[in-house]
Write a protein that holds these residues in place. Structure first.
Motif, PDB file in Angstrom:
ATOM      1  N   TRP A   1       0.839  -1.210   0.000  1.00 44.90           N
ATOM      2  CA  TRP A   1       0.000   0.000   0.000  1.00 44.90           C
ATOM      3  C   TRP A   1       0.869   1.253   0.000  1.00 44.90           C
ATOM      4  CZ3 TRP A   1      -0.958   3.880   3.714  1.00 44.90           C
ATOM      5  CH2 TRP A   1      -2.080   4.677   3.474  1.00 44.90           C
ATOM      6  N   GLU A   2       1.921   1.257   0.803  1.00 40.77           N
ATOM      7  CA  GLU A   2       2.766   2.439   0.909  1.00 40.77           C
ATOM      8  C   GLU A   2       3.624   2.661  -0.327  1.00 40.77           C
ATOM      9  OE1 GLU A   2       5.096   2.768   4.423  1.00 40.77           O
ATOM     10  OE2 GLU A   2       3.414   2.496   5.785  1.00 40.77           O
ATOM     11  N   THR A   3       4.136   1.591  -0.917  1.00 42.33           N
ATOM     12  CA  THR A   3       5.114   1.733  -2.000  1.00 42.33           C
ATOM     13  C   THR A   3       4.511   1.654  -3.395  1.00 42.33           C
ATOM     14  OG1 THR A   3       5.626  -0.636  -1.973  1.00 42.33           O
ATOM     15  CG2 THR A   3       6.947   0.795  -0.549  1.00 42.33           C
ATOM     16  N   VAL A   4       3.374   0.976  -3.553  1.00 40.90           N
ATOM     17  CA  VAL A   4       2.793   0.764  -4.879  1.00 40.90           C
ATOM     18  C   VAL A   4       1.501   1.554  -5.074  1.00 40.90           C
ATOM     19  CG1 VAL A   4       1.885  -0.966  -6.484  1.00 40.90           C
ATOM     20  CG2 VAL A   4       3.830  -1.524  -5.025  1.00 40.90           C
ATOM     21  N   VAL A   5       0.604   1.524  -4.081  1.00 37.38           N
ATOM     22  CA  VAL A   5      -0.708   2.148  -4.234  1.00 37.38           C
ATOM     23  C   VAL A   5      -0.664   3.651  -3.989  1.00 37.38           C
ATOM     24  CG1 VAL A   5      -3.062   2.238  -3.343  1.00 37.38           C
ATOM     25  CG2 VAL A   5      -1.937   0.026  -3.672  1.00 37.38           C
ATOM     26  N   THR A   6      -0.078   4.084  -2.888  1.00 34.76           N
ATOM     27  CA  THR A   6      -0.162   5.502  -2.519  1.00 34.76           C
ATOM     28  C   THR A   6       0.466   6.445  -3.538  1.00 34.76           C
ATOM     29  OG1 THR A   6       1.817   5.359  -1.113  1.00 34.76           O
ATOM     30  CG2 THR A   6      -0.314   4.984  -0.065  1.00 34.76           C
ATOM     31  N   PRO A   7       1.513   6.057  -4.283  1.00 39.21           N
ATOM     32  CA  PRO A   7       2.036   7.000  -5.274  1.00 39.21           C
ATOM     33  C   PRO A   7       1.053   7.348  -6.393  1.00 39.21           C
ATOM     34  CG  PRO A   7       3.693   5.349  -4.755  1.00 39.21           C
ATOM     35  CD  PRO A   7       2.411   4.888  -4.137  1.00 39.21           C
TER      36      PRO A   7
ATOM     37  N   ALA B   1      -5.604   5.006 -13.381  1.00 41.28           N
ATOM     38  CA  ALA B   1      -4.666   4.025 -12.824  1.00 41.28           C
ATOM     39  C   ALA B   1      -5.019   2.614 -13.276  1.00 41.28           C
ATOM     40  CB  ALA B   1      -4.660   4.126 -11.302  1.00 41.28           C
ATOM     41  N   GLN B   2      -6.318   2.295 -13.362  1.00 39.03           N
ATOM     42  CA  GLN B   2      -6.720   0.979 -13.866  1.00 39.03           C
ATOM     43  C   GLN B   2      -6.238   0.784 -15.304  1.00 39.03           C
ATOM     44  OE1 GLN B   2     -10.977   0.760 -13.437  1.00 39.03           O
ATOM     45  NE2 GLN B   2     -10.927   0.544 -11.209  1.00 39.03           N
ATOM     46  N   LEU B   3      -6.450   1.788 -16.135  1.00 38.15           N
ATOM     47  CA  LEU B   3      -6.054   1.682 -17.538  1.00 38.15           C
ATOM     48  C   LEU B   3      -4.540   1.590 -17.703  1.00 38.15           C
ATOM     49  CD1 LEU B   3      -8.474   4.265 -19.215  1.00 38.15           C
ATOM     50  CD2 LEU B   3      -8.362   1.819 -19.689  1.00 38.15           C
ATOM     51  N   ALA B   4      -3.818   2.393 -16.950  1.00 34.42           N
ATOM     52  CA  ALA B   4      -2.364   2.443 -17.100  1.00 34.42           C
ATOM     53  C   ALA B   4      -1.700   1.126 -16.727  1.00 34.42           C
ATOM     54  CB  ALA B   4      -1.799   3.575 -16.248  1.00 34.42           C
ATOM     55  N   ASN B   5      -2.368   0.334 -15.890  1.00 36.44           N
ATOM     56  CA  ASN B   5      -1.750  -0.889 -15.392  1.00 36.44           C
ATOM     57  C   ASN B   5      -2.296  -2.159 -16.026  1.00 36.44           C
ATOM     58  OD1 ASN B   5       0.220  -0.203 -13.062  1.00 36.44           O
ATOM     59  ND2 ASN B   5      -1.520   1.169 -12.746  1.00 36.44           N
ATOM     60  N   ASP B   6      -3.194  -2.021 -17.002  1.00 34.84           N
ATOM     61  CA  ASP B   6      -3.680  -3.227 -17.687  1.00 34.84           C
ATOM     62  C   ASP B   6      -4.099  -2.872 -19.101  1.00 34.84           C
ATOM     63  OD1 ASP B   6      -4.597  -5.690 -18.427  1.00 34.84           O
ATOM     64  OD2 ASP B   6      -6.466  -5.569 -17.300  1.00 34.84           O
ATOM     65  N   ARG B   7      -3.197  -3.062 -20.035  1.00 34.54           N
ATOM     66  CA  ARG B   7      -3.485  -2.810 -21.447  1.00 34.54           C
ATOM     67  C   ARG B   7      -3.941  -4.062 -22.181  1.00 34.54           C
ATOM     68  NH1 ARG B   7      -4.188   2.574 -21.764  1.00 34.54           N
ATOM     69  NH2 ARG B   7      -2.405   3.734 -20.942  1.00 34.54           N
ATOM     70  N   ASN B   8      -3.674  -5.240 -21.626  1.00 35.49           N
ATOM     71  CA  ASN B   8      -3.941  -6.495 -22.335  1.00 35.49           C
ATOM     72  C   ASN B   8      -5.042  -7.347 -21.724  1.00 35.49           C
ATOM     73  OD1 ASN B   8      -1.898  -5.843 -24.112  1.00 35.49           O
ATOM     74  ND2 ASN B   8      -0.341  -6.897 -22.911  1.00 35.49           N
TER      75      ASN B   8
ATOM     76  N   GLN C   1      -1.507  -7.189 -11.651  1.00 34.21           N
ATOM     77  CA  GLN C   1      -1.920  -7.446 -10.269  1.00 34.21           C
ATOM     78  C   GLN C   1      -2.441  -6.168  -9.633  1.00 34.21           C
ATOM     79  OE1 GLN C   1       0.283 -10.130  -7.194  1.00 34.21           O
ATOM     80  NE2 GLN C   1       1.269  -8.137  -7.135  1.00 34.21           N
ATOM     81  N   LEU C   2      -1.763  -5.049  -9.868  1.00 35.85           N
ATOM     82  CA  LEU C   2      -2.202  -3.758  -9.333  1.00 35.85           C
ATOM     83  C   LEU C   2      -3.533  -3.353  -9.944  1.00 35.85           C
ATOM     84  CD1 LEU C   2      -1.851  -1.135  -7.780  1.00 35.85           C
ATOM     85  CD2 LEU C   2      -0.332  -0.326  -9.606  1.00 35.85           C
ATOM     86  N   ALA C   3      -3.693  -3.551 -11.251  1.00 39.53           N
ATOM     87  CA  ALA C   3      -4.959  -3.191 -11.896  1.00 39.53           C
ATOM     88  C   ALA C   3      -6.133  -3.938 -11.273  1.00 39.53           C
ATOM     89  CB  ALA C   3      -4.884  -3.479 -13.391  1.00 39.53           C
ATOM     90  N   MET C   4      -5.952  -5.221 -10.988  1.00 46.02           N
ATOM     91  CA  MET C   4      -7.036  -5.995 -10.379  1.00 46.02           C
ATOM     92  C   MET C   4      -7.296  -5.554  -8.947  1.00 46.02           C
ATOM     93  SD  MET C   4      -8.058  -7.689 -12.919  1.00 46.02           S
ATOM     94  CE  MET C   4      -9.258  -8.841 -12.216  1.00 46.02           C
TER      95      MET C   4
ATOM     96  N   ALA D   1     -10.613   2.616  -0.169  1.00 43.35           N
ATOM     97  CA  ALA D   1     -10.137   1.625   0.803  1.00 43.35           C
ATOM     98  C   ALA D   1     -10.148   0.245   0.149  1.00 43.35           C
ATOM     99  CB  ALA D   1     -11.019   1.643   2.050  1.00 43.35           C
ATOM    100  N   ASP D   2      -9.784  -0.766   0.936  1.00 46.17           N
ATOM    101  CA  ASP D   2      -9.753  -2.159   0.458  1.00 46.17           C
ATOM    102  C   ASP D   2      -8.800  -2.309  -0.726  1.00 46.17           C
ATOM    103  OD1 ASP D   2     -11.668  -2.725   2.377  1.00 46.17           O
ATOM    104  OD2 ASP D   2     -13.331  -2.442   0.990  1.00 46.17           O
ATOM    105  N   LEU D   3      -7.627  -1.737  -0.606  1.00 46.84           N
ATOM    106  CA  LEU D   3      -6.627  -1.801  -1.673  1.00 46.84           C
ATOM    107  C   LEU D   3      -5.528  -2.792  -1.329  1.00 46.84           C
ATOM    108  CD1 LEU D   3      -6.683   1.993  -2.437  1.00 46.84           C
ATOM    109  CD2 LEU D   3      -7.080   0.211  -4.142  1.00 46.84           C
ATOM    110  N   ASP D   4      -5.934  -3.944  -0.831  1.00 50.97           N
ATOM    111  CA  ASP D   4      -4.982  -5.000  -0.511  1.00 50.97           C
ATOM    112  C   ASP D   4      -4.436  -5.632  -1.783  1.00 50.97           C
ATOM    113  OD1 ASP D   4      -5.369  -4.601   2.154  1.00 50.97           O
ATOM    114  OD2 ASP D   4      -6.564  -6.397   2.484  1.00 50.97           O
ATOM    115  N   LYS D   5      -3.183  -6.012  -1.739  1.00 42.87           N
ATOM    116  CA  LYS D   5      -2.524  -6.684  -2.851  1.00 42.87           C
ATOM    117  C   LYS D   5      -3.255  -7.975  -3.203  1.00 42.87           C
ATOM    118  CE  LYS D   5       2.069  -8.663  -3.880  1.00 42.87           C
ATOM    119  NZ  LYS D   5       3.420  -8.884  -3.295  1.00 42.87           N
ATOM    120  N   LYS D   6      -3.578  -8.133  -4.489  1.00 45.78           N
ATOM    121  CA  LYS D   6      -4.231  -9.346  -4.963  1.00 45.78           C
ATOM    122  C   LYS D   6      -3.198 -10.457  -5.188  1.00 45.78           C
ATOM    123  CE  LYS D   6      -8.479  -7.912  -5.285  1.00 45.78           C
ATOM    124  NZ  LYS D   6      -9.544  -8.489  -4.435  1.00 45.78           N
TER     125      LYS D   6
END
Length: 352
Positions: free
Chosen positions: A81-87, A258-265, A279-282, A306-311
């Motif tokens: 959450w701190e290193t991947v999501v918050t930025p 952010a959803q689009l930027a992390n899943d093009r395929n 994984q981040l997009a999901m 909220a609920d941004l736990d790593k999948k």
């Protein structure tokens, strides 16, 4: 371990003095419980520690893991959450949470005793589950009412853009196609009864500033989330502030980007894509949005994700891919599904 979370500096809450605290069961999911920690009015020591953790929070929410699950540890979740999501967001866009050490097993015993007392009120498929004996929990920002007349909205934005794997002929977005499949399954399990209740298309959240039908759809849907979200039940000032937020907020467009930027395929192309990004997009497609509209017009509207736990990509990828195939091959994306389950997708409206 990321230097953003030095384990030696994670504080220990005074939960070992369990007789000085009360715990109220607030809710649960498949992997976690949430309790409110009620500090006695004369316990200044405990109160000051909580205030030092989350000075912006009213109330004290404690999140703890369920026993018997295969979820990531809380240290891993907090680091992600701190290193991947918050930025990806502004600080005010996110429900804040911090790691805390739980002390000894006396706290877990107290929490499980609360669950035993609440067993009859719990969801049937969750009954019997208990709190895991774990070293860490999380203190979580409270997005409930600060005052009794505050208006609260909680919803899942879901897929705010079409799946990259949807067929060109699609008249439903990924979420509406998924809802059509769910309605089809429910119909088959209820002696052929057809589902006629339309569902909310999440794409409407992005166009309600320019599309009156999209705004109307959202406003008609919201009472199913909170019965107070109607013009007759909500003071006009708050209701108008809700409409203004829907039409002008930046957090949902930021989430979509952010959803689009992390899943093009899409899920079917995930193996050829950056697996960490997919994984981040999901993760971003399964978050919850909390909106608090104060009764006091001088206080700002607050909206936080909220609920941004790593999948767990390894465990879920096969399921995600199978779902995409089912939606395409079963005709759920382009409305060819048997019985035509009722949806009101923005994509279909555009073609009408």
């Amino acid at each position: 371990m990321s230097p953003t979370i030095p384990l030696s500096s994670i504080p220990v809450l005074p939960f070992s003095a369990a007789d000085r605290l009360e715990f109220k069961f607030m809710g649960e999911g498949a992997m976690n419980f949430v309790f409110e920690v009620i500090v006695q009015p004369d316990d200044e020591s405990s109160r000051s520690i909580f205030q030092a953790f989350l000075t912006f929070s009213i109330g004290n929410l404690l999140r703890v893991p369920k026993a018997g699950t295969k979820a990531y540890s809380y240290v891993e979740l907090q680091e992600y959450w701190e290193t991947v999501v918050t930025p990806l967001f502004k600080p005010e866009d996110l429900v804040q949470h911090q790691l805390v050490r739980l002390g000894d097993e006396r706290l877990v015993s107290r929490l499980n005793a609360v669950l035993e007392r609440e067993e009859d009120l719990r969801r049937a498929d969750f009954k019997g589950s208990r709190v895991a004996v774990a070293e860490y929990g999380m203190v979580v920002e409270d997005m409930r009412q600060k005052n009794p007349d505050d208006l609260i909205l909680e919803f899942k934005p879901k897929w705010l853009a079409q799946s990259p794997n949807a067929p060109p002929s699609a008249t439903r977005c990924r979420n509406c196609a998924r809802e059509a499949l769910k309605h089809h399954i429910k119909r088959d399990n209820s002696s052929g009864k057809t589902q006629t209740t339309p569902i909310l298309c999440p794409l409407d959240f992005l166009t309600c500033s320019t599309s009156p039908p999209a705004l109307t759809n959202i406003l008609n849907y919201l009472p199913s989330i909170n019965p107070l979200l109607t013009p007759g039940s909500t003071p006009p000032t708050q209701y108008n502030r809700l409409i203004d937020w829907l039409q002008t907020n930046a957090v949902l467009p930021r989430l979509r980007s952010a959803q689009l930027a992390n899943d093009r395929n899409g899920p079917l192309g995930a193996d050829a894509h950056d697996p960490e990004k997919f994984q981040l997009a999901m993760t971003l497609r399964d978050c919850t949005c909390f909106v608090r509209i104060p009764a006091d017009p001088a206080r700002p509207v607050e909206a936080k994700l909220a609920d941004l736990d790593k999948k767990n990509r390894t465990a879920k990828l096969e399921y995600w891919q199978a779902m995409e195939r089912k939606l395409s091959e079963g005709g759920y994306y382009d409305g060819r599904d048997e019985g035509g389950a009722g949806t009101d997708c923005q994509l279909g409206r555009e073609e009408m």
